[in-house]
Motif scaffolding. Structure first.
Motif, short mmCIF file in Angstrom:
data_model
loop_
_atom_site.label_atom_id
_atom_site.label_comp_id
_atom_site.label_asym_id
_atom_site.label_seq_id
_atom_site.Cartn_x
_atom_site.Cartn_y
_atom_site.Cartn_z
N LYS A 141 12.13 3.69 1.82
CA LYS A 141 13.17 3.67 3.00
C LYS A 141 13.04 4.97 3.42
O LYS A 141 13.10 5.09 4.53
N ARG A 144 10.42 5.39 5.75
CA ARG A 144 10.67 4.75 7.25
C ARG A 144 11.55 5.69 7.85
O ARG A 144 11.34 5.79 9.14
N ARG A 148 10.85 7.15 11.60
CA ARG A 148 11.69 7.29 12.95
C ARG A 148 12.07 8.34 13.41
O ARG A 148 12.06 8.64 14.53
#
Ligand code: WNU
Length: 152
Positions: A141, A144, A148
């Motif tokens: 996570k 990610r 981003r």
């Protein structure tokens, strides 16, 4: 860690209060207490530097830290969050076998961190599947989030 029995018990109950370690068996938690190091940091001091190799996992026992990261197009690292007592960090380099992916900076004087080295971290996490799965998922996570954020 060499310390009095009273201190050992304090660390034991503190570690028990850390959400990540809540369900660890007693003997496992005691083992962690036995091999803990404690590190002290002043305000503004770097605990972890992005891009460096790292072999340690940290749990904040006192104080506060901020997490900063270099992102695309910016020269100054950007602040992404603050962590306080009972929070932990440094798991990502250990789990993804990578360099440190963010800076961790103490934001208070006398910030105290309990430090677990790679071997003890692996023993703590490796033999406990739920913990391993939880951290692995969290690290994915974070990756990610990094993408981003356009982290370097
Ligand atoms: C983030 N991106 C990256 C945090 C701490 C623990 C958990 C979030 Cl389970 P490392 C740098 C450390 C890294 C993480 C911590 O910084 N970190 C983040 C992010 O968005 N790292 N890449 N947020 S706080 C945090 C979840 O622990 O581990 O060894 O050193 O790469």
């Amino acid at each position: 860690m060499k310390s009095t029995q009273a201190t050992q018990e304090e660390y034991f109950s503190f570690l028990r209060s850390v959400s990540l370690l809540r369900d660890l068996p007693e003997e496992k938690l005691s083992k962690i207490v036995d091999c803990l190091e404690i590190d002290y940091f002043d305000k503004g001091e770097y605990i972890i530097r992005e891009g460096e190799e790292g072999n340690t996992f940290f749990i904040i026992a006192k104080g506060e830290v901020c997490v900063t990261q270099t992102t695309g197009g910016c020269t100054e690292p950007r602040e992404i969050k603050t962590l306080g007592v009972g929070d932990y960090f440094g798991e990502k380099a250990l789990i993804s076998e990578d360099v440190r992916s963010a800076n961790i900076i103490s934001t208070e004087n006398d910030t105290q961190c309990l430090v677990v080295d790679r071997d003890n971290f692996n023993q703590m996490v490796g033999t406990y599947e739920e913990l391993q799965a939880y951290l692995k998922e969290y690290v994915e996570k974070l990756s990610r989030c990094d993408v981003r954020r356009n982290a370097q």
